[in-house]
Design a protein around this motif. Structure first.
Motif, PDB file in Angstrom:
ATOM      1  N   THR A 124       0.826  -1.196   0.000  1.00 48.82           N
ATOM      2  CA  THR A 124       0.000   0.000   0.000  1.00 48.82           C
ATOM      3  C   THR A 124       0.866   1.253   0.000  1.00 48.82           C
ATOM      4  N   VAL A 125       0.266   2.317  -0.527  1.00 48.12           N
ATOM      5  CA  VAL A 125       0.876   3.646  -0.500  1.00 48.12           C
ATOM      6  C   VAL A 125      -0.179   4.571   0.093  1.00 48.12           C
ATOM      7  N   SER A 126       0.123   5.167   1.226  1.00 40.91           N
ATOM      8  CA  SER A 126      -0.809   6.078   1.889  1.00 40.91           C
ATOM      9  C   SER A 126      -0.445   7.496   1.515  1.00 40.91           C
ATOM     10  N   ILE A 127      -1.444   8.238   1.065  1.00 39.74           N
ATOM     11  CA  ILE A 127      -1.243   9.609   0.612  1.00 39.74           C
ATOM     12  C   ILE A 127      -1.876  10.563   1.607  1.00 39.74           C
ATOM     13  N   ASP A 128      -1.081  11.527   2.088  1.00 42.92           N
ATOM     14  CA  ASP A 128      -1.577  12.536   3.013  1.00 42.92           C
ATOM     15  C   ASP A 128      -1.735  13.831   2.229  1.00 42.92           C
ATOM     16  N   GLY A 129      -2.948  14.067   1.760  1.00 41.21           N
ATOM     17  CA  GLY A 129      -3.158  15.280   0.987  1.00 41.21           C
ATOM     18  C   GLY A 129      -4.546  15.324   0.393  1.00 41.21           C
ATOM     19  N   CYS A 130      -4.754  16.297  -0.440  1.00 40.97           N
ATOM     20  CA  CYS A 130      -6.067  16.547  -1.033  1.00 40.97           C
ATOM     21  C   CYS A 130      -6.358  15.556  -2.167  1.00 40.97           C
ATOM     22  N   GLU A 131      -7.567  15.695  -2.709  1.00 40.43           N
ATOM     23  CA  GLU A 131      -7.984  14.814  -3.806  1.00 40.43           C
ATOM     24  C   GLU A 131      -7.038  14.945  -4.998  1.00 40.43           C
ATOM     25  N   HIS A 132      -6.564  16.167  -5.250  1.00 39.56           N
ATOM     26  CA  HIS A 132      -5.621  16.387  -6.355  1.00 39.56           C
ATOM     27  C   HIS A 132      -4.322  15.606  -6.121  1.00 39.56           C
ATOM     28  N   CYS A 133      -3.859  15.584  -4.857  1.00 37.35           N
ATOM     29  CA  CYS A 133      -2.634  14.834  -4.532  1.00 37.35           C
ATOM     30  C   CYS A 133      -2.830  13.339  -4.797  1.00 37.35           C
ATOM     31  N   VAL A 134      -4.001  12.828  -4.436  1.00 40.85           N
ATOM     32  CA  VAL A 134      -4.291  11.409  -4.647  1.00 40.85           C
ATOM     33  C   VAL A 134      -4.312  11.102  -6.141  1.00 40.85           C
ATOM     34  N   LYS A 135      -4.961  11.966  -6.907  1.00 40.26           N
ATOM     35  CA  LYS A 135      -5.021  11.775  -8.354  1.00 40.26           C
ATOM     36  C   LYS A 135      -3.617  11.807  -8.962  1.00 40.26           C
ATOM     37  N   THR A 136      -2.804  12.757  -8.527  1.00 39.46           N
ATOM     38  CA  THR A 136      -1.421  12.856  -9.022  1.00 39.46           C
ATOM     39  C   THR A 136      -0.630  11.610  -8.642  1.00 39.46           C
ATOM     40  N   ALA A 137      -0.845  11.113  -7.423  1.00 38.91           N
ATOM     41  CA  ALA A 137      -0.135   9.907  -6.976  1.00 38.91           C
ATOM     42  C   ALA A 137      -0.518   8.703  -7.832  1.00 38.91           C
ATOM     43  N   ILE A 138      -1.805   8.574  -8.121  1.00 41.42           N
ATOM     44  CA  ILE A 138      -2.271   7.456  -8.959  1.00 41.42           C
ATOM     45  C   ILE A 138      -1.649   7.554 -10.354  1.00 41.42           C
ATOM     46  N   GLU A 139      -1.612   8.759 -10.906  1.00 43.10           N
ATOM     47  CA  GLU A 139      -1.016   8.953 -12.230  1.00 43.10           C
ATOM     48  C   GLU A 139       0.484   8.673 -12.196  1.00 43.10           C
TER      49      GLU A 139
END
Length: 65
Positions: free
Chosen positions: A37-52
């Motif tokens: 797993t990769v846990s992202i601490d941030g906004c929806e935009h950060c999550v989208k960027t992480a997925i990309e």
């Protein structure tokens, strides 16, 4: 914190690549190799960027939490 499952992440080299790419993207994150797993601490935009970013590296990431 949003948790992404990355089933293709299976070794320390994968962790290093993901960590480097997310750090360069200025995304706060935690990586758990045992749980893949990769846990992202941030906004929806950060999550989208992480997925990309993970996708660009060849990892399929799916939001689990």
């Amino acid at each position: 914190m949003t948790v992404l499952k990355a089933e293709d992440m299976h070794c320390e080299k994968c962790v290093e690549r993901i960590h480097k790419a997310l750090t360069e993207a200025d995304i706060t994150h935690e990586i758990n190799l045992a749980e893949r797993t990769v846990s992202i601490d941030g906004c929806e935009h950060c999550v989208k960027t992480a997925i990309e970013t993970l996708d660009d590296l060849g990892f399929e990431a799916v939001v689990v939490e």
